[in-house]
Write an enzyme that holds these catalytic residues in place. Structure first.
Site, PDB file in Angstrom:
ATOM      1  N   PHE A  34       0.523  30.838   8.620  1.00 48.06           N
ATOM      2  CA  PHE A  34       1.200  31.363   7.440  1.00 48.06           C
ATOM      3  C   PHE A  34       0.186  31.894   6.443  1.00 48.06           C
ATOM      4  O   PHE A  34      -0.759  31.213   6.094  1.00 48.06           O
ATOM      5  CB  PHE A  34       2.024  30.273   6.741  1.00 48.06           C
ATOM      6  CG  PHE A  34       3.181  29.740   7.541  1.00 48.06           C
ATOM      7  CD1 PHE A  34       3.683  30.418   8.630  1.00 48.06           C
ATOM      8  CD2 PHE A  34       3.777  28.550   7.188  1.00 48.06           C
ATOM      9  CE1 PHE A  34       4.748  29.926   9.358  1.00 48.06           C
ATOM     10  CE2 PHE A  34       4.851  28.044   7.902  1.00 48.06           C
ATOM     11  CZ  PHE A  34       5.337  28.738   8.987  1.00 48.06           C
ATOM     12  N   ASP A  35       0.416  33.115   5.994  1.00 52.95           N
ATOM     13  CA  ASP A  35      -0.388  33.626   4.901  1.00 52.95           C
ATOM     14  C   ASP A  35       0.369  33.359   3.598  1.00 52.95           C
ATOM     15  O   ASP A  35       1.431  32.744   3.602  1.00 52.95           O
ATOM     16  CB  ASP A  35      -0.708  35.113   5.093  1.00 52.95           C
ATOM     17  CG  ASP A  35       0.533  35.995   5.166  1.00 52.95           C
ATOM     18  OD1 ASP A  35       1.610  35.582   4.688  1.00 52.95           O
ATOM     19  OD2 ASP A  35       0.421  37.117   5.695  1.00 52.95           O
ATOM     20  N   SER A  36      -0.167  33.817   2.492  1.00 52.83           N
ATOM     21  CA  SER A  36       0.463  33.521   1.198  1.00 52.83           C
ATOM     22  C   SER A  36       1.860  34.133   1.090  1.00 52.83           C
ATOM     23  O   SER A  36       2.757  33.533   0.490  1.00 52.83           O
ATOM     24  CB  SER A  36      -0.411  33.989   0.047  1.00 52.83           C
ATOM     25  OG  SER A  36      -0.679  35.368   0.149  1.00 52.83           O
ATOM     26  N   ASP A  38       3.955  34.618   3.647  1.00 49.62           N
ATOM     27  CA  ASP A  38       4.817  33.770   4.473  1.00 49.62           C
ATOM     28  C   ASP A  38       5.212  32.512   3.714  1.00 49.62           C
ATOM     29  O   ASP A  38       6.378  32.119   3.712  1.00 49.62           O
ATOM     30  CB  ASP A  38       4.113  33.359   5.774  1.00 49.62           C
ATOM     31  CG  ASP A  38       3.914  34.514   6.737  1.00 49.62           C
ATOM     32  OD1 ASP A  38       4.728  35.457   6.721  1.00 49.62           O
ATOM     33  OD2 ASP A  38       2.948  34.461   7.521  1.00 49.62           O
ATOM     34  N   LYS A  39       4.221  31.884   3.071  1.00 52.77           N
ATOM     35  CA  LYS A  39       4.500  30.669   2.303  1.00 52.77           C
ATOM     36  C   LYS A  39       5.500  30.947   1.191  1.00 52.77           C
ATOM     37  O   LYS A  39       6.432  30.174   0.977  1.00 52.77           O
ATOM     38  CB  LYS A  39       3.212  30.080   1.730  1.00 52.77           C
ATOM     39  CG  LYS A  39       2.382  29.341   2.759  1.00 52.77           C
ATOM     40  CD  LYS A  39       1.045  28.875   2.231  1.00 52.77           C
ATOM     41  CE  LYS A  39       1.098  27.959   1.060  1.00 52.77           C
ATOM     42  NZ  LYS A  39      -0.222  27.446   0.654  1.00 52.77           N
TER      43      LYS A  39
END
Length: 77
Positions: A34-36, A38-39
């Site tokens: 997860f990248d930012s 996605d989060k």
């Protein structure tokens, strides 16, 4: 709300992103790829699902699934 109930709902929310990976409370979100963005998307979906809101500081402090569960439990009491 019980941890098992929360975990089941979290698995449903992140299923599209994790593609069959198993998650536990110790699973780091970064380990799931997860990248930012996605989060942020996941947090928004969680807010909708559980009818809660996270503060910016809370969102920044979420590192693993256990953090999510803890915040959800606190906010759904």
């Amino acid at each position: 709300m019980e941890v098992n109930t929360i975990m089941t709902k979290l698995e449903e929310i992140v299923d599209k992103k994790i593609k069959g990976q198993t998650i536990t409370t110790e699973t780091n979100l970064s380990d799931l790829g997860f990248d930012s963005l996605d989060k942020a998307e996941i947090v928004l979906n969680i807010e909708d699902e559980f009818n809660i809101e996270f503060t910016e500081d809370e969102m920044l402090s979420i590192k693993n699934v256990g953090d999510l569960v803890k915040f959800i439990q606190e906010k759904t009491k």
